[in-house]
Write an enzyme that holds these catalytic residues in place. Structure first.
Site, short mmCIF file in Angstrom:
data_model
loop_
_atom_site.label_atom_id
_atom_site.label_comp_id
_atom_site.label_asym_id
_atom_site.label_seq_id
_atom_site.Cartn_x
_atom_site.Cartn_y
_atom_site.Cartn_z
N GLU A 1 18.70 -4.15 16.54
CA GLU A 1 17.93 -2.96 16.89
C GLU A 1 18.87 -1.82 17.29
O GLU A 1 18.64 -0.66 16.93
CB GLU A 1 16.94 -3.31 18.02
N LYS B 1 19.06 1.80 15.47
CA LYS B 1 18.91 3.07 16.19
C LYS B 1 20.08 4.00 15.86
O LYS B 1 19.88 5.17 15.57
CB LYS B 1 18.88 2.86 17.71
N HIS C 1 32.88 -15.59 9.60
CA HIS C 1 32.47 -15.93 8.23
C HIS C 1 32.50 -14.72 7.30
O HIS C 1 31.88 -14.74 6.25
CB HIS C 1 31.08 -16.55 8.25
N ARG D 1 5.81 12.93 11.78
CA ARG D 1 5.68 11.83 10.83
C ARG D 1 6.76 11.85 9.77
O ARG D 1 6.97 10.86 9.08
CB ARG D 1 4.30 11.90 10.15
N ASN E 1 -2.61 11.53 0.59
CA ASN E 1 -1.63 10.61 1.22
C ASN E 1 -1.76 9.27 0.52
O ASN E 1 -2.88 8.82 0.26
CB ASN E 1 -1.95 10.39 2.70
N GLY E 2 -0.65 8.60 0.28
CA GLY E 2 -0.72 7.27 -0.33
C GLY E 2 -0.14 7.27 -1.74
O GLY E 2 0.58 8.20 -2.12
N CYS F 1 3.36 11.45 4.69
CA CYS F 1 2.52 12.61 4.40
C CYS F 1 1.45 12.82 5.48
O CYS F 1 1.01 11.88 6.12
CB CYS F 1 1.82 12.41 3.07
N GLU G 1 19.91 5.25 12.13
CA GLU G 1 18.81 6.13 11.72
C GLU G 1 18.89 7.52 12.34
O GLU G 1 18.46 8.49 11.72
CB GLU G 1 17.44 5.49 11.94
N LYS H 1 7.66 8.52 10.27
CA LYS H 1 7.24 7.75 11.44
C LYS H 1 6.36 6.57 11.04
O LYS H 1 6.52 5.47 11.52
CB LYS H 1 6.49 8.67 12.41
N TRP I 1 5.86 13.73 1.84
CA TRP I 1 7.09 12.92 1.91
C TRP I 1 7.23 12.30 0.52
O TRP I 1 6.42 11.48 0.12
CB TRP I 1 6.93 11.86 2.99
C1 AGP Z 1 12.50 2.31 13.68
O1 AGP Z 1 12.97 3.17 14.64
C2 AGP Z 1 11.48 2.84 12.76
N1 AGP Z 1 10.55 3.70 13.33
C3 AGP Z 1 10.91 1.80 11.79
O2 AGP Z 1 11.84 0.80 11.54
C4 AGP Z 1 9.56 1.15 12.18
O3 AGP Z 1 9.74 0.24 13.22
C5 AGP Z 1 8.96 0.48 10.93
O4 AGP Z 1 8.74 1.46 9.95
C6 AGP Z 1 7.67 -0.24 11.24
O5 AGP Z 1 6.71 0.63 11.75
P1 AGP Z 1 5.43 0.09 12.53
O6 AGP Z 1 5.91 -0.56 13.79
O7 AGP Z 1 4.61 1.30 12.78
O8 AGP Z 1 4.76 -0.91 11.64
#
Ligand code: AGP
Length: 609
Positions: free
Chosen positions: A482, A486, A505, A27, A99-100, A2, A489, A604, A74
């Site tokens: 990672e 990527k 396994h 975000r 927010n929150g 948000c 997502e 984000k 969000w």
């Molecule tokens: C990955 O591409 C994401 N943006 C996500 O996994 C992110 O790394 C995670 O939400 C943690 O965020 P931060 O590094 O801001 O704590």
């Protein structure tokens, strides 16, 4: 996640609010709304979807005013719908954006229903509007009503509140969710991120935990959690707080290509020509790092993957045992803290709710000290940790983390070396060697970016795939994780990563010609083992896509497509092998036509649990 923008001015604030919301779009959100007070009326406009949809709605209404609050939502409580979008209004006179998450909203809601309040949404946030309205009936001012209301909340909030009866007053509050005031001339502003304020002012004030602030057009005053008036420092927001795409099609692509610069900046003043400089972490750092006998690393998502690489580095270079854990797990188990353990959080945003909660716990759990490796200087994690090491990636707008990850890696390699040095494990010769590898990283990444065209061609093989497997060994296992994150997502292709030795396994059962297997293969001690793992995949009809050091001897042949990666020392290889995986995910997403910078369902900065 948000976003909040609010303004009190002597002009119509709706264009300011909309521009601010657009700057927070990165975000991630699913609906947006705005409310204004003007000429004795409170007006509201909300829309599901992008800020552009809200703009269309506003174009068809007379919602204009010199006091306003706005929000991108969000969804957490309740579906994505207009009635769940913010602002929420009570009694046609109090409007709130939030927010929150208010954890005890159900109890408060019950009390308010008994008082005759009618709820029209499924959100926790509507409770806030009604509770402030309820308090306003018995408090002398909007400020007092907000202070009385927030004292009853459990959970996290960033709030902006206005009321019909007080058109010259905006009240905001923060606890666990960032808010920043923007100071203008004869007008003042509020946002959850400084990026939203830059078009209107550079003079900003970061609110602290528990702060409530009252703004008029000419004045602003902050009160702490005890209700005492307090001074807060005015900062000058810099250009680096703002970002644009600079000619690139997407922020993510720009951020991938910024990595050589970001890595070079992150190394600056932390190494000399042949030595690591632990004193760059601050006066207390050397003693603390020298005393550390254990390290606990806690993070989420991409940052967690960086922590997993760090375990190999720290144990090798410093001989210190490392535990790496997801923050969402760590915070809810009984953690045993061995003596002299350094607690490390990794975070791009410094506001991730799970990681922040873990840090709050750690502060009273008997750790030697807390260190955060973070990309946001004004964030809660930086403020609340004993030591901070800033990654100097600059603003990262794409939801998929790229430059924040590689700068975390380089910072962690620095920390591993510093621990080794201060604990007497790293000889001067080995230290000089490490510094030489570190300083080559920006150039090696620059070279790796030249693979872009080749990877774009490769990506065509993936566009029609439903699944993909990523394999790596040692420090390349988290890099494979990672790479899988990527791809999933931003292209929405289901992808999983395994340590290559784990294949037999279970995951081997998945191998067939429709399951591409992506492998990261530097020339290191584990190469022969990895080659055997590849043969096992090939023998089962698997299609291999290998990013390999030219010296490995792995060549393209039927069912194996090799893309050469420049040769480098194995220590720095995790940073460099990340690049082709980022580029692959990007080009596959382009072919699939997904929203690269704002992938569906993601945010984000995840400031709620
Ligand atoms: C990955 O591409 C994401 N943006 C996500 O996994 C992110 O790394 C995670 O939400 C943690 O965020 P931060 O590094 O801001 O704590």
């Amino acid at each position: 996640m948000c976003g909040i923008v609010a303004a009190i001015a002597q002009r119509d604030v709706t264009p300011i609010l909309l521009e601010g919301l657009k700057r927070l779009e990165y975000r991630g959100y699913d609906s947006a709304g705005v409310a204004v007070v003007d000429n004795g009326a409170l007006q509201l406009a909300r829309a599901v979807g992008k800020v552009a949809a809200l703009q269309d709605t506003l174009n068809n209404t007379a919602v204009r005013g010199a006091l306003g609050i706005a929000h991108t939502r969000w969804a957490t409580h309740g579906e994505v719908s207009e009635r769940n979008a913010h602002p929420h209004v009570s009694s046609q006179r109090v409007a709130v954006v939030h927010n929150g998450i208010i954890e005890n909203y159900a109890t408060i809601r019950e009390m308010l229903v008994a008082e005759g309040y009618v709820f029209v949404s499924e959100t926790d946030s509507e409770t806030i509007a009604h509770l402030i309205d309820f308090e306003l009936r018995r408090c002398p001012s909007l400020l007092a009503a907000v202070q009385a209301a927030v004292a009853q909340f459990k959970g996290a909030y960033g709030l902006a509140v206005m009321a019909l009866d007080t058109p010259d007053e905006l009240v905001v509050a923060r606890s666990g969710s960032p808010l920043v005031l923007g100071l203008g001339i004869g007008e003042n502003f509020v946002a959850s991120d400084v990026a939203a304020l830059v078009p209107v002012t550079q003079r900003v004030v970061f609110l602290q935990e528990g702060d409530v602030a009252q703004l008029s057009r000419e004045t602003w005053q902050v009160f702490d959690a005890q209700g005492e008036a307090v001074e807060r420092v005015v900062h000058e927001a810099s250009q680096s707080d703002v970002a644009d795409r600079g000619g690139y099609r997407h922020y993510m692509l720009k951020e991938i290509f910024e990595q050589p610069r970001a890595l070079a900046d992150t190394l600056q003043e932390r190494i000399s020509h042949d030595a690591l400089l632990p004193q760059s972490l601050g006066p207390a750092a050397e003693k603390l790092l020298a005393t550390a006998e254990n390290v606990h690393i806690v993070a989420c998502g991409t940052s967690y993957h960086a922590g997993m690489v760090a375990r190999y580095w720290i144990e090798t270079l410093a001989g210190v045992p490392v535990n790496v854990e997801l923050a969402s797990e760590y915070r809810y188990r009984d953690v045993v803290v061995p003596s002299n353990t350094l607690f490390v959080t990794l975070s791009q945003s410094g506001e991730t709710a799970d990681t922040l909660a873990a840090l709050h716990f750690a502060k009273s759990a008997g750790y030697l000290a807390t260190l955060t490796i973070c990309n946001s200087a004004q964030s809660s994690m930086v403020r609340e940790s004993d030591l901070a090491m800033m990654t100097r990636a600059g603003p990262e707008i794409g939801v998929a983390s790229t430059k924040a990850f590689t700068t975390q890696l380089i910072s962690l390699l620095l920390i591993a070396g510093m621990l080794g040095k201060l604990r007497g494990r790293l000889t001067s010769a080995r230290e000089a060697e490490l510094v030489s590898h570190l300083s080559k990283a920006p150039g090696l990444v620059e070279d790796a970016l030249k693979m872009d065209k080749a990877i774009q061609a490769l990506s065509e093989d993936f566009a029609d795939k439903q699944h993909a497997l990523f394999l790596g060994r040692g420090t390349q296992f988290p890099i494979a994780m990672e790479g899988a994150l990527k791809l999933k997502e931003i292209s929405y292709i289901h992808a999983e990563a395994y340590a290559a030795g784990e294949l037999k396994h279970g995951p081997l059962a998945l191998i067939d010609e429709d399951m591409p297997t992506i492998v990261v293969a530097p020339n290191n001690d584990l190469l022969d083992k990895l080659k055997s793992n590849l043969e096992v995949v090939r023998a089962r009809g698997g299609q291999l896509y290998v990013f390999a050091d030219a010296d490995t001897g792995i060549r393209s042949e039927p069912a194996i497509r090799v893309t050469a990666v420049p040769h480098m020392d194995d220590l720095i290889a995790p940073v460099v092998y990340t690049i082709p995986l980022q580029l692959l995910a990007y080009h596959v997403a382009i072919l699939k036509g997904t929203d690269v910078d704002q992938p569906r369902n993601l945010a984000k900065s995840v400031t709620v649990e």
